[in-house]
Scaffold this motif. Structure first.
Motif, PDB file in Angstrom:
ATOM      1  N   GLY A 104       0.816  -1.214   0.000  1.00 44.77           N
ATOM      2  CA  GLY A 104       0.000   0.000   0.000  1.00 44.77           C
ATOM      3  C   GLY A 104       0.846   1.258   0.000  1.00 44.77           C
ATOM      4  O   GLY A 104       0.555   2.227  -0.707  1.00 44.77           O
ATOM      5  N   VAL A 105       1.902   1.225   0.773  1.00 45.79           N
ATOM      6  CA  VAL A 105       2.730   2.415   0.928  1.00 45.79           C
ATOM      7  C   VAL A 105       3.566   2.704  -0.322  1.00 45.79           C
ATOM      8  O   VAL A 105       3.936   3.841  -0.582  1.00 45.79           O
ATOM      9  N   LEU A 106       3.838   1.679  -1.118  1.00 46.94           N
ATOM     10  CA  LEU A 106       4.576   1.923  -2.361  1.00 46.94           C
ATOM     11  C   LEU A 106       3.786   2.831  -3.300  1.00 46.94           C
ATOM     12  O   LEU A 106       4.361   3.580  -4.087  1.00 46.94           O
ATOM     13  N   LEU A 107       2.452   2.758  -3.215  1.00 46.84           N
ATOM     14  CA  LEU A 107       1.631   3.566  -4.109  1.00 46.84           C
ATOM     15  C   LEU A 107       1.504   5.008  -3.625  1.00 46.84           C
ATOM     16  O   LEU A 107       1.258   5.916  -4.425  1.00 46.84           O
ATOM     17  N   GLY A 108       1.670   5.220  -2.320  1.00 46.96           N
ATOM     18  CA  GLY A 108       1.463   6.553  -1.746  1.00 46.96           C
ATOM     19  C   GLY A 108       2.284   7.646  -2.404  1.00 46.96           C
ATOM     20  O   GLY A 108       1.743   8.688  -2.794  1.00 46.96           O
ATOM     21  N   PRO A 109       3.597   7.439  -2.530  1.00 50.87           N
ATOM     22  CA  PRO A 109       4.413   8.512  -3.117  1.00 50.87           C
ATOM     23  C   PRO A 109       3.976   8.902  -4.534  1.00 50.87           C
ATOM     24  O   PRO A 109       4.095  10.073  -4.915  1.00 50.87           O
ATOM     25  N   LEU A 110       3.423   7.953  -5.289  1.00 48.95           N
ATOM     26  CA  LEU A 110       2.954   8.309  -6.635  1.00 48.95           C
ATOM     27  C   LEU A 110       1.784   9.275  -6.524  1.00 48.95           C
ATOM     28  O   LEU A 110       1.654  10.222  -7.311  1.00 48.95           O
ATOM     29  N   GLN A 111       0.931   9.033  -5.535  1.00 44.64           N
ATOM     30  CA  GLN A 111      -0.209   9.927  -5.306  1.00 44.64           C
ATOM     31  C   GLN A 111       0.267  11.286  -4.806  1.00 44.64           C
ATOM     32  O   GLN A 111      -0.298  12.329  -5.168  1.00 44.64           O
ATOM     33  N   ALA A 112       1.317  11.255  -3.983  1.00 46.87           N
ATOM     34  CA  ALA A 112       1.855  12.537  -3.508  1.00 46.87           C
ATOM     35  C   ALA A 112       2.433  13.321  -4.682  1.00 46.87           C
ATOM     36  O   ALA A 112       2.278  14.547  -4.757  1.00 46.87           O
ATOM     37  N   LEU A 113       3.067  12.620  -5.618  1.00 50.88           N
ATOM     38  CA  LEU A 113       3.578  13.314  -6.813  1.00 50.88           C
ATOM     39  C   LEU A 113       2.417  13.922  -7.590  1.00 50.88           C
ATOM     40  O   LEU A 113       2.507  15.054  -8.090  1.00 50.88           O
ATOM     41  N   ASN A 114       1.310  13.178  -7.689  1.00 52.08           N
ATOM     42  CA  ASN A 114       0.122  13.724  -8.352  1.00 52.08           C
ATOM     43  C   ASN A 114      -0.257  15.062  -7.724  1.00 52.08           C
ATOM     44  O   ASN A 114      -0.510  16.044  -8.433  1.00 52.08           O
ATOM     45  N   TYR A 115      -0.282  15.105  -6.389  1.00 55.09           N
ATOM     46  CA  TYR A 115      -0.614  16.372  -5.721  1.00 55.09           C
ATOM     47  C   TYR A 115       0.564  17.348  -5.701  1.00 55.09           C
ATOM     48  O   TYR A 115       0.484  18.412  -5.088  1.00 55.09           O
TER      49      TYR A 115
ATOM     50  N   ILE B 269       2.829  16.298 -10.662  1.00 57.62           N
ATOM     51  CA  ILE B 269       3.640  15.425 -11.513  1.00 57.62           C
ATOM     52  C   ILE B 269       2.868  14.141 -11.785  1.00 57.62           C
ATOM     53  O   ILE B 269       2.536  13.404 -10.861  1.00 57.62           O
ATOM     54  N   ASN B 270       2.576  13.883 -13.045  1.00 56.20           N
ATOM     55  CA  ASN B 270       1.784  12.711 -13.399  1.00 56.20           C
ATOM     56  C   ASN B 270       2.687  11.566 -13.836  1.00 56.20           C
ATOM     57  O   ASN B 270       3.387  11.680 -14.844  1.00 56.20           O
ATOM     58  N   VAL B 271       2.682  10.480 -13.084  1.00 55.97           N
ATOM     59  CA  VAL B 271       3.521   9.335 -13.465  1.00 55.97           C
ATOM     60  C   VAL B 271       2.681   8.173 -13.979  1.00 55.97           C
ATOM     61  O   VAL B 271       3.211   7.105 -14.264  1.00 55.97           O
ATOM     62  N   TYR B 272       1.387   8.390 -14.069  1.00 58.05           N
ATOM     63  CA  TYR B 272       0.494   7.260 -14.352  1.00 58.05           C
ATOM     64  C   TYR B 272       0.459   6.856 -15.822  1.00 58.05           C
ATOM     65  O   TYR B 272      -0.205   5.889 -16.175  1.00 58.05           O
TER      66      TYR B 272
END
Ligand code: HAS
Ligand code: HEM
Ligand code: CU
Length: 573
Positions: free
Chosen positions: A41-52, A55-58
């Motif tokens: 679960g926590v591996l996904l968190g930083p990607l969401q933080a980048l979104n906010y 920065i879009n990494v998706y």
């Protein structure tokens, strides 16, 4: 060990060595499963933080292989962290502690069965989540419609936790029968009160999922009522946050003082706080639904006042936790109005994790009071402020406390030594710093009106987002994701190295850090204070809780039943 005050008797067989070793293994299974879920679960968190952070990494092809969308990732993040991690850890923790405290022998076959059942539920729910067939977020509001397999798996998981509750309550009642007139030991008291609260709390979710969502997602009904479903969801959804918090409070009250070198303040006060949580945790769910139509305002306001009331036992906790830390620091030679803080054993990673968790919760709790105020709610509801709030409650007060607990619990259960205590200490400071930055960035963005649950960095939304000129809070949020990623790597390095090392000690040489109380409750009810006597009958208090819930939910739910709407499901992903 907990200095159990109970000698075994014929009516209540004591813990023998074989049972204890099986129980320790089980507790380890619960805890490790929990921390595996958290890791993913926590591996996904930083990607969401980048979104906010804008920065879009998706769109990266490599990531696309793993998750199809921002929302699939967010669903996994919310479910694994908030629902799976917490529930597994708590089920192990709050079975182990009362058993040790009472020195009572549990039925280990049943206990292992609950673990296997919970794991089966998890694996069942994982299939649709991972195959993008239940991208409904961790609140699964209808009319969003996920695969029935997801709802069934979730129901099995919750049912398993209720069976753990049943076992603990049953053991406690057996202890009461074997020791008439005795005061329930305080760790058991806190555990039983929390489990009973969870039983009353879970009713809403169980009804929602079993009666409404499962038949509907199987195609057996032509629709589902979203408002009723949300109301039942928040019947459980608010008190579930105390189901995450109170196991951390158990540690703050019973173990942290000893770790800091001091004593618990008062057993009577501790019992009062937990009795209040038992009675007042549930009848407050409408504070998540201030914006929902077709709910009378007067009921929303009544739930608001009850929410303020349920903040009281947390305030009691704040003062008594601070008192026991001060007691500890002064015993170590601390001086001054706040200078004593420096004398806490800041080199101890387990203590530090928990004190930092408490500090984060001062802000998390204050934000909660803002959320609950119906006049402020429209400003922050459904904005980035809300994830800001709950990452310093469940994401830090709870999670960082559990991390800190793991630093002594794993050695205690396994006889292995904590690998690199200095790395452990670093990991908790990184986590705390990361989450405080995250909270700052997200609360700030929320006040500016940035919505939660939005892929604001996606090309379609970028123009609006950029035009909001939030450079600083965006940068803070993105940076917090990196800091938290590093924190997670440090923490898991310590955890896996510890777990994979060889057993070197007798596990009991790392004892449970049970604290003495400055003001204990006493042994017998006859000799105890009125406060202790009145907080003892937990089943009667549970009944009061149930009556209160029916009083404040009956008039809210009855009109919804009378106007039941059949709304067809939607799949928006
Ligand atoms: Fe909350 C939304 C109100 C507590 C979690 N909350 C959420 C959501 C989550 C969550 C996950 O009224 C999002 C749900 C969603 O997805 O929509 N919350 C409150 C209130 C409290 C509160 C009044 N929340 C928590 C806890 C959580 C949690 C605990 C998880 C563990 N929350 C709300 C509301 C919403 C909401 C609204 C809906 C918002 C919306 O619009 O959607 C209270 O229980 C807080 C009381 C706490 C205190 C703080 C006491 C401080 C202590 C620390 C002491 C520290 C010491 C340190 C002594 C008053 C105990 C000493 C240190 C030294 C160095 C000496
Ligand atoms: C949502 C980041 C750890 C529970 C979010 C969001 C972000 C985020 C940015 C908001 C997404 C949105 O509203 O669109 C992080 C980071 C973490 C972390 C960087 C650390 C590495 C945790 C932990 C927990 C947690 C430890 C709980 C134990 C949640 C929940 C949601 C969420 C329940 C809400 C999901 C939803 O709205 O459906 N996280 N998080 N997170 N996070 Fe975390
Ligand atoms: Cu709430």
């Amino acid at each position: 060990a907990l200095p159990s005050k109970s000698a075994p008797s014929a009516a209540l067989p004591g813990l023998d060595a074989a049972t204890l070793s099986s129980l320790k293994k089980l507790t380890q299974y619960y805890a490790v499963t929990a921390f595996i879920a958290l890791m993913i679960g926590v591996l996904l968190g930083p990607l969401q933080a980048l979104n906010y952070g804008g920065i879009n990494v998706y769109d990266y092809p490599l990531l696309k292989v793993l998750i199809k969308s921002y929302y699939q990732g967010l669903t996994l993040h919310g479910v694994l962290n908030a629902l799976v991690f917490t529930q597994f850890f708590i089920s192990g923790w709050m079975l182990y502690l009362p058993v040790r405290d009472l020195n009572a022998r549990p039925n280990m076959k049943f206990a292992w069965f609950t673990y296997l059942m919970m794991t089966a539920g998890l694996l069942t729910a994982a299939v649709p989540l991972l195959t993008n067939n239940a991208t409904v977020l961790y609140t699964f509001y209808p009319p969003l419609e996920g695969s029935p397999v997801f709802y069934i798996g979730a129901a099995v998981m919750v049912a398993a936790s209720l069976l753990v509750a049943g076992q603990v309550v049953w053991l406690w009642l057996a202890w009461k029968r074997a020791h008439p007139g005795r005061v329930t030991p305080v760790v058991t008291y806190m555990s039983v009160a929390t489990w009973l609260m969870w039983v009353v709390a879970a009713l809403g979710l169980v009804i929602e999922v079993v009666v409404m969502l499962i038949p509907w997602s199987l195609g057996l009904t032509r629709g589902v009522d979203p408002l009723l479903a949300r109301t039942l969801f928040w019947w459980t959804g608010h008190p579930i946050v105390y189901f995450w918090l109170l196991p951390a409070y158990i540690s703050w009250y019973a173990f942290l003082p000893r770790q800091a070198g001091g004593r618990m303040a008062s057993e009577g006060l501790t019992r009062l706080a937990f009795a209040m949580f038992l009675v007042f945790s549930v009848p407050v769910g409408l504070h998540h639904q201030y914006a929902d139509p077709n709910v009378q305002n007067s009921w929303k306001i009544i739930h608001m006042f009850l929410t303020f009331l349920v903040a009281v036992p947390s305030l009691l906790t704040a003062f008594s936790a601070a008192a026991s830390l001060e007691d500890a620091a002064r015993a170590r030679g601390g001086r001054g109005l706040i200078g004593w803080v420096r004398r806490l054993p800041w080199g101890n990673a387990s203590m530090t994790a928990q004190v930092l968790a408490m500090i984060s919760f001062i802000f998390g709790g204050a934000g909660g009071i803002v959320n609950a105020s119906i006049a402020f709610s429209p400003v922050i509801h459904n904005t980035a402020w809300i994830p800001g709030h709950f990452h310093i409650t469940v994401g830090t007060a709870t999670t960082l406390t559990f991390m800190g607990v793991m630093f002594w619990l794993v050695p205690h259960l396994t006889g292995k030594r904590l690998a690199s205590p200095r790395l452990a200490l670093a990991s908790v400071w990184w986590w705390f710093t990361g989450m405080m930055l995250f909270a700052l960035g997200m609360h700030w963005q929320g006040l500016a009106g940035v919505p939660r649950r939005a892929q604001v960095s996606a090309s379609t939304q970028q123009a609006v987002y950029d035009a909001m000129h939030l450079g600083l809070p965006k940068a803070i949020t993105a940076a917090s994701g990196i800091v938290l990623f590093i924190a997670a790597i440090l923490f898991y390095t310590v955890l896996w190295r510890t777990l994979l090392s060889r057993r070197v000690d007798d596990p009991e040489s790392t004892p449970i850090p049970a604290s003495e109380a400055i003001s204990p409750a006493g042994e017998t009810l006859a000799g105890a204070s009125p406060l202790v006597r009145r907080t003892e009958p937990l089943l009667a208090l549970t009944f009061v809780a149930l009556v209160l819930v029916i009083l404040v939910y009956g008039p809210v739910i009855a009109p919804m039943l009378a106007n039941y709407q059949f709304i067809p499901g939607q799949r928006l992903w």
